[in-house]
Design a protein around this motif. Structure first.
Motif, PDB file in Angstrom:
ATOM      1  N   ILE A 187     -11.948  34.029  27.782  1.00  0.00           N
ATOM      2  CA  ILE A 187     -10.481  33.497  27.487  1.00  0.00           C
ATOM      3  C   ILE A 187      -9.936  33.320  29.038  1.00  0.00           C
ATOM      4  O   ILE A 187      -9.160  32.397  29.479  1.00  0.00           O
ATOM      5  CB  ILE A 187      -9.562  34.339  26.631  1.00  0.00           C
ATOM      6  CG1 ILE A 187      -8.286  33.514  26.324  1.00  0.00           C
ATOM      7  CG2 ILE A 187      -9.331  35.605  27.339  1.00  0.00           C
ATOM      8  CD1 ILE A 187      -8.559  32.153  25.839  1.00  0.00           C
ATOM      9  N   HIS A 197     -11.279  30.112  30.271  1.00  0.00           N
ATOM     10  CA  HIS A 197     -10.485  29.083  29.609  1.00  0.00           C
ATOM     11  C   HIS A 197      -9.206  28.773  30.382  1.00  0.00           C
ATOM     12  O   HIS A 197      -8.928  27.786  30.726  1.00  0.00           O
ATOM     13  CB  HIS A 197     -10.368  29.228  28.515  1.00  0.00           C
ATOM     14  CG  HIS A 197      -9.702  28.330  27.606  1.00  0.00           C
ATOM     15  ND1 HIS A 197     -10.306  27.135  27.176  1.00  0.00           N
ATOM     16  CD2 HIS A 197      -8.652  28.183  27.324  1.00  0.00           C
ATOM     17  CE1 HIS A 197      -9.415  26.373  26.483  1.00  0.00           C
ATOM     18  NE2 HIS A 197      -8.266  27.000  26.521  1.00  0.00           N
ATOM     19  N   ASN A 231      -8.411  25.433  32.296  1.00  0.00           N
ATOM     20  CA  ASN A 231      -7.643  24.376  31.298  1.00  0.00           C
ATOM     21  C   ASN A 231      -5.940  24.678  31.580  1.00  0.00           C
ATOM     22  O   ASN A 231      -5.204  24.016  30.632  1.00  0.00           O
ATOM     23  CB  ASN A 231      -8.058  24.692  29.705  1.00  0.00           C
ATOM     24  CG  ASN A 231      -9.341  24.151  29.825  1.00  0.00           C
ATOM     25  OD1 ASN A 231      -9.707  23.269  29.598  1.00  0.00           O
ATOM     26  ND2 ASN A 231     -10.263  25.476  29.634  1.00  0.00           N
ATOM     27  N   TYR A 250      -2.359  31.277  24.272  1.00  0.00           N
ATOM     28  CA  TYR A 250      -3.335  30.160  23.579  1.00  0.00           C
ATOM     29  C   TYR A 250      -3.396  30.826  21.937  1.00  0.00           C
ATOM     30  O   TYR A 250      -3.010  31.967  21.574  1.00  0.00           O
ATOM     31  CB  TYR A 250      -4.693  30.264  24.012  1.00  0.00           C
ATOM     32  CG  TYR A 250      -4.779  29.951  25.442  1.00  0.00           C
ATOM     33  CD1 TYR A 250      -4.618  28.337  25.560  1.00  0.00           C
ATOM     34  CD2 TYR A 250      -4.953  30.711  26.551  1.00  0.00           C
ATOM     35  CE1 TYR A 250      -4.577  28.020  26.995  1.00  0.00           C
ATOM     36  CE2 TYR A 250      -5.038  30.302  27.731  1.00  0.00           C
ATOM     37  CZ  TYR A 250      -4.863  28.984  27.851  1.00  0.00           C
ATOM     38  OH  TYR A 250      -4.953  28.442  29.306  1.00  0.00           O
ATOM     39  N   LYS A 251      -3.231  29.770  21.233  1.00  0.00           N
ATOM     40  CA  LYS A 251      -3.253  29.897  19.693  1.00  0.00           C
ATOM     41  C   LYS A 251      -4.742  30.383  19.343  1.00  0.00           C
ATOM     42  O   LYS A 251      -5.616  30.466  19.985  1.00  0.00           O
ATOM     43  CB  LYS A 251      -3.028  28.614  19.151  1.00  0.00           C
ATOM     44  CG  LYS A 251      -1.548  28.045  19.501  1.00  0.00           C
ATOM     45  CD  LYS A 251      -1.000  26.953  18.548  1.00  0.00           C
ATOM     46  CE  LYS A 251       0.167  26.648  18.669  1.00  0.00           C
ATOM     47  NZ  LYS A 251       1.356  27.471  19.148  1.00  0.00           N
ATOM     48  N   GLU A 293      -6.962  29.363  17.340  1.00  0.00           N
ATOM     49  CA  GLU A 293      -7.908  28.304  17.203  1.00  0.00           C
ATOM     50  C   GLU A 293      -8.812  28.330  18.437  1.00  0.00           C
ATOM     51  O   GLU A 293      -9.901  28.143  18.465  1.00  0.00           O
ATOM     52  CB  GLU A 293      -7.539  26.865  16.852  1.00  0.00           C
ATOM     53  CG  GLU A 293      -6.548  26.253  17.563  1.00  0.00           C
ATOM     54  CD  GLU A 293      -5.088  26.303  16.846  1.00  0.00           C
ATOM     55  OE1 GLU A 293      -4.193  25.844  17.207  1.00  0.00           O
ATOM     56  OE2 GLU A 293      -4.893  27.351  15.922  1.00  0.00           O
ATOM     57  N   ILE A 294      -8.104  28.539  19.815  1.00  0.00           N
ATOM     58  CA  ILE A 294      -8.751  28.558  21.046  1.00  0.00           C
ATOM     59  C   ILE A 294      -9.845  29.753  21.097  1.00  0.00           C
ATOM     60  O   ILE A 294     -10.815  29.718  21.451  1.00  0.00           O
ATOM     61  CB  ILE A 294      -7.599  28.427  22.107  1.00  0.00           C
ATOM     62  CG1 ILE A 294      -6.827  27.336  22.157  1.00  0.00           C
ATOM     63  CG2 ILE A 294      -8.395  28.767  23.520  1.00  0.00           C
ATOM     64  CD1 ILE A 294      -7.729  26.126  22.600  1.00  0.00           C
ATOM     65  N   TYR A 295      -9.166  30.936  20.577  1.00  0.00           N
ATOM     66  CA  TYR A 295     -10.007  31.956  20.788  1.00  0.00           C
ATOM     67  C   TYR A 295     -11.445  31.904  19.764  1.00  0.00           C
ATOM     68  O   TYR A 295     -12.303  32.078  20.126  1.00  0.00           O
ATOM     69  CB  TYR A 295      -9.122  33.258  20.092  1.00  0.00           C
ATOM     70  CG  TYR A 295      -8.164  33.614  21.191  1.00  0.00           C
ATOM     71  CD1 TYR A 295      -8.527  34.511  22.336  1.00  0.00           C
ATOM     72  CD2 TYR A 295      -6.904  33.274  21.502  1.00  0.00           C
ATOM     73  CE1 TYR A 295      -7.787  35.085  23.396  1.00  0.00           C
ATOM     74  CE2 TYR A 295      -5.911  33.480  22.353  1.00  0.00           C
ATOM     75  CZ  TYR A 295      -6.447  34.590  23.446  1.00  0.00           C
ATOM     76  OH  TYR A 295      -5.673  34.791  24.453  1.00  0.00           O
ATOM     77  N   ARG A 338     -12.545  29.128  18.721  1.00  0.00           N
ATOM     78  CA  ARG A 338     -13.682  28.036  19.336  1.00  0.00           C
ATOM     79  C   ARG A 338     -14.497  28.902  20.591  1.00  0.00           C
ATOM     80  O   ARG A 338     -15.384  28.715  20.891  1.00  0.00           O
ATOM     81  CB  ARG A 338     -12.916  26.833  20.012  1.00  0.00           C
ATOM     82  CG  ARG A 338     -13.784  25.770  20.623  1.00  0.00           C
ATOM     83  CD  ARG A 338     -12.942  24.798  20.995  1.00  0.00           C
ATOM     84  NE  ARG A 338     -11.725  25.247  21.819  1.00  0.00           N
ATOM     85  CZ  ARG A 338     -11.360  24.697  22.717  1.00  0.00           C
ATOM     86  NH1 ARG A 338     -11.593  23.261  23.125  1.00  0.00           N
ATOM     87  NH2 ARG A 338     -10.525  24.982  23.605  1.00  0.00           N
ATOM     88  N   LEU A 339     -13.732  29.790  21.312  1.00  0.00           N
ATOM     89  CA  LEU A 339     -14.401  30.479  22.488  1.00  0.00           C
ATOM     90  C   LEU A 339     -15.408  31.634  21.816  1.00  0.00           C
ATOM     91  O   LEU A 339     -15.997  32.395  22.571  1.00  0.00           O
ATOM     92  CB  LEU A 339     -13.513  30.943  23.140  1.00  0.00           C
ATOM     93  CG  LEU A 339     -12.801  30.083  24.074  1.00  0.00           C
ATOM     94  CD1 LEU A 339     -11.694  30.695  24.955  1.00  0.00           C
ATOM     95  CD2 LEU A 339     -13.550  29.341  24.967  1.00  0.00           C
TER      96      LEU A 339
END
Length: 157
Positions: A128, A131, A135, A146-147, A149-151, A153-154
């Protein structure tokens, strides 16, 4: 796009976390990298003006200022807060890295100077943080995170 040039601010009590970030950077199996703008060696001086001048030179090289936020970061004014002031003056991207693992701003630990200025807050973890370094985009004045869904996805739960 090149790697972000980053200065990492931290309380002296949290230096082991900074060293761990350097270890992340050196290991191929951890997808984490940045151009480190720290001083190449500790300054062996008690001259505050000299130390601050050397730190300013390095912060001026960076486009990103990441601050490790630990138990005493909020109360560190002599250097840590000053570094944040310089980064804000330079209009660096600001990333708050919570050493307690929380994914958003922590009122009790976060220095007020980086509150509601468009900084993003993440937990201390290589994916993260990487990221955020790669980003981060300027946000309106507020505290950002970060929401979920980012976590996901990672690879985080």
């Amino acid at each position: 796009m090149g790697l972000p040039r980053t200065f990492i601010g931290f309380s002296s009590t949290d230096i082991h976390y900074y060293r761990l970030m350097l270890a992340w950077k050196e290991h191929d199996h951890i997808d984490f990298n940045f151009v480190n703008c720290q001083l190449s060696q500790e300054i062996n001086s008690h001259d505050e003006a000299y130390i601050k001048r050397k730190c300013r030179e390095r912060i001026d090289m960076a486009g990103t200022f990441a601050v490790l936020i630990g138990a005493d970061t909020r109360s560190k004014h002599k250097y840590v807060r000053w570094e944040m002031e310089v980064a804000l003056e330079k209009k660096c991207r600001i990333i708050g890295i919570n050493l307690d693992g929380l994914r958003s701003v922590v009122d009790a630990r976060c220095p007020p100077i980086i509150r509601n200025i468009g900084a993003v807050f993440v937990p201390f973890s290589p994916k993260i943080v990487a990221h955020a370094l790669e980003n981060w985009t300027r946000q309106p004045d507020n505290d950002w995170h970060y929401k979920d869904e980012i976590y996901k996805r990672l690879g985080y739960k």
